[in-house]
Scaffold this motif. Structure first.
Motif, PDB file in Angstrom:
ATOM      1  N   LEU A 260       0.827  -1.193   0.000  1.00 47.64           N
ATOM      2  CA  LEU A 260       0.000   0.000   0.000  1.00 47.64           C
ATOM      3  C   LEU A 260       0.872   1.257   0.000  1.00 47.64           C
ATOM      4  O   LEU A 260       1.984   1.239   0.528  1.00 47.64           O
ATOM      5  CB  LEU A 260      -0.919   0.003   1.227  1.00 47.64           C
ATOM      6  N   TYR A 261       0.349   2.330  -0.580  1.00 45.74           N
ATOM      7  CA  TYR A 261       1.086   3.585  -0.697  1.00 45.74           C
ATOM      8  C   TYR A 261       0.296   4.740  -0.099  1.00 45.74           C
ATOM      9  O   TYR A 261      -0.929   4.787  -0.183  1.00 45.74           O
ATOM     10  CB  TYR A 261       1.382   3.920  -2.165  1.00 45.74           C
ATOM     11  N   THR A 262       1.012   5.692   0.465  1.00 43.70           N
ATOM     12  CA  THR A 262       0.399   6.924   0.932  1.00 43.70           C
ATOM     13  C   THR A 262       0.037   7.801  -0.268  1.00 43.70           C
ATOM     14  O   THR A 262       0.481   7.568  -1.396  1.00 43.70           O
ATOM     15  CB  THR A 262       1.354   7.735   1.818  1.00 43.70           C
ATOM     16  N   GLU A 263      -0.726   8.853  -0.008  1.00 40.43           N
ATOM     17  CA  GLU A 263      -0.819   9.935  -0.966  1.00 40.43           C
ATOM     18  C   GLU A 263       0.576  10.571  -1.078  1.00 40.43           C
ATOM     19  O   GLU A 263       1.396  10.442  -0.175  1.00 40.43           O
ATOM     20  CB  GLU A 263      -1.791  11.005  -0.473  1.00 40.43           C
TER      21      GLU A 263
ATOM     22  N   LEU B 126       5.839   5.227   1.613  1.00 38.46           N
ATOM     23  CA  LEU B 126       5.629   6.670   1.614  1.00 38.46           C
ATOM     24  C   LEU B 126       6.061   7.228   0.266  1.00 38.46           C
ATOM     25  O   LEU B 126       7.202   7.033  -0.144  1.00 38.46           O
ATOM     26  CB  LEU B 126       6.449   7.316   2.734  1.00 38.46           C
ATOM     27  N   GLN B 127       5.138   7.919  -0.417  1.00 34.94           N
ATOM     28  CA  GLN B 127       5.527   8.567  -1.672  1.00 34.94           C
ATOM     29  C   GLN B 127       5.828  10.038  -1.429  1.00 34.94           C
ATOM     30  O   GLN B 127       5.043  10.764  -0.824  1.00 34.94           O
ATOM     31  CB  GLN B 127       4.456   8.454  -2.755  1.00 34.94           C
TER      32      GLN B 127
ATOM     33  N   GLU C 160       9.120   1.527   2.599  1.00 30.08           N
ATOM     34  CA  GLU C 160       9.707   1.957   1.326  1.00 30.08           C
ATOM     35  C   GLU C 160       9.475   3.450   1.166  1.00 30.08           C
ATOM     36  O   GLU C 160       8.497   4.000   1.681  1.00 30.08           O
ATOM     37  CB  GLU C 160       9.039   1.206   0.166  1.00 30.08           C
ATOM     38  N   ILE C 161      10.368   4.103   0.446  1.00 28.31           N
ATOM     39  CA  ILE C 161      10.197   5.496   0.043  1.00 28.31           C
ATOM     40  C   ILE C 161      10.133   5.528  -1.480  1.00 28.31           C
ATOM     41  O   ILE C 161      11.005   4.988  -2.157  1.00 28.31           O
ATOM     42  CB  ILE C 161      11.366   6.390   0.518  1.00 28.31           C
ATOM     43  N   ASP C 162       9.084   6.153  -2.013  1.00 28.68           N
ATOM     44  CA  ASP C 162       8.923   6.239  -3.465  1.00 28.68           C
ATOM     45  C   ASP C 162       8.969   7.696  -3.901  1.00 28.68           C
ATOM     46  O   ASP C 162       8.392   8.565  -3.248  1.00 28.68           O
ATOM     47  CB  ASP C 162       7.583   5.618  -3.888  1.00 28.68           C
ATOM     48  N   LEU C 163       9.645   7.966  -5.008  1.00 34.04           N
ATOM     49  CA  LEU C 163       9.742   9.321  -5.553  1.00 34.04           C
ATOM     50  C   LEU C 163       8.765   9.475  -6.706  1.00 34.04           C
ATOM     51  O   LEU C 163       8.802   8.710  -7.682  1.00 34.04           O
ATOM     52  CB  LEU C 163      11.169   9.609  -6.029  1.00 34.04           C
ATOM     53  N   ASN C 164       7.910  10.482  -6.616  1.00 30.70           N
ATOM     54  CA  ASN C 164       6.902  10.738  -7.644  1.00 30.70           C
ATOM     55  C   ASN C 164       7.525  11.464  -8.832  1.00 30.70           C
ATOM     56  O   ASN C 164       7.953  12.609  -8.718  1.00 30.70           O
ATOM     57  CB  ASN C 164       5.771  11.581  -7.037  1.00 30.70           C
TER      58      ASN C 164
END
Length: 337
Positions: A34-37, A64-65, A88-92
């Motif tokens: 699952l991902y955050t906003e 966390l995005q 996890e950290i995701d870059l938009n």
């Protein structure tokens, strides 16, 4: 670093995938990622962190995005996310909104793959958890083959743990963010070509995936090339009942709930807890409106929640009344199949 299974994930969606939504989705799948906003680095560094970043431990695995383009700020934000317990950290690098463009992040970063590589390298140096990138296949007049592969090369070299590709361009001029989700044509083949080049690096596909059957189809090998995962967005939000099929179909595990009816019952304790902390009922129930999509009583379920949950003092009795509109036999039909 904890290994993450990318086989099935729910996309980060502004105004949708908040902590209430994620807790609800987690009730239907133990394994989906699952991902955050998206949260900007400015909000993470200077904002109310507990309100913005806090989540229930039951949400794991959860990512966390971040939105940003300044390596030091992204590194600091990634550290904060890691300290909060994100997996996890995701870059938009895919959001096309005007606000995002003016801040030099989101889809416009498709034009600056070297900068994105620097951002990934800074985050990787700052945290021990996974760092990923979510991107488009290009923007405006870019050649997708050049833009996507340049982005992949840059972030792979910088150490990104996976690349999530929304398989359509973003038009920064002439299309609204809503139109950018549908109007630019999908190109799934380019994602398979990318995976063919990066056989040992996770590549996840996103965009236009409307059902579990469609997701399974995209995970099937093409010409000896198999993607590492699928990411669903609006389909998982607007028809959340499909989440009950995620664990059986993609992970060979039993669904956490027997059906939709049982999912709402399982949500009751969380709702009661949140109401006791001052949350509004509608802030939670807005995420479950599509749960009984296409079933007898679904319209009455939605109408009851839409009209009653917004009223001051609305409580669990409203949810029970909505649930009574849909017969339990409907939810148990899944288990009998």
């Amino acid at each position: 670093m904890k290994k993450i299974d990318y086989k099935f994930s729910v996309a980060p969606m502004m105004d949708w995938t908040d902590r209430h939504c994620r807790f609800f989705h987690r009730l239907m799948s133990r394994r989906a990622l699952l991902y955050t906003e998206m949260l900007t680095t400015g909000a993470v560094i200077h904002g109310d962190r507990e309100r913005l970043l806090g989540f229930d431990p039951a949400e794991h695995p959860v990512a966390l995005q971040l939105g940003g383009s300044e390596p030091a700020e992204l590194a600091a934000s990634a550290r904060i996310g890691e300290d909060f317990g994100y997996d996890e950290i995701d870059l938009n690098c895919g959001c096309p909104s005007d606000r995002v463009q003016s801040g030099r992040f989101g889809a416009c970063l498709m034009r600056e793959p070297a900068l994105v590589g620097d951002c990934v390298a800074a985050m990787k140096a700052a945290v021990k958890i996974a760092v990923t990138v979510k991107c488009r296949i290009g923007v405006d007049e870019q050649d997708p083959e050049e833009a996507l592969f340049a982005m992949a090369e840059s972030v792979a070299r910088a150490g990104a743990d996976a690349l999530i590709v929304h398989a359509r361009k973003a038009w920064l001029k002439g299309l609204s963010p809503r139109e950018n989700r549908d109007v630019p044509p999908l190109d799934y083949d380019i994602v398979f070509r990318l995976k063919d080049r990066y056989r040992d690096w996770p590549v996840i596909i996103n965009g236009g995936i409307a059902s579990i059957a469609h997701a399974r189809e995209l995970l099937a090998p093409r010409g000896g090339v198999a993607l590492d995962g699928v990411m669903l967005g609006r389909a998982a939000y607007q028809n959340p009942g499909l989440m009950l099929d995620v664990d059986p179909v993609f992970f060979g595990a039993e669904a956490p709930q027997a059906g939709e009816h049982e999912t709402v019952e399982a949500l009751m304790g969380y709702i009661a807890r949140e109401l006791a902390c001052g949350e509004r009922l509608s802030a939670i129930t807005r995420h479950i409106l599509g749960l009984f999509q296409g079933r007898p009583g679904a319209r009455a379920f939605r109408r009851t929640l839409a009209t009653e949950a917004v009223k001051p003092g609305a409580g669990l009795d409203v949810v029970r009344a909505a649930l009574a509109c849909v017969g339990r036999s409907e939810s148990l039909a899944r288990a009998a199949e």
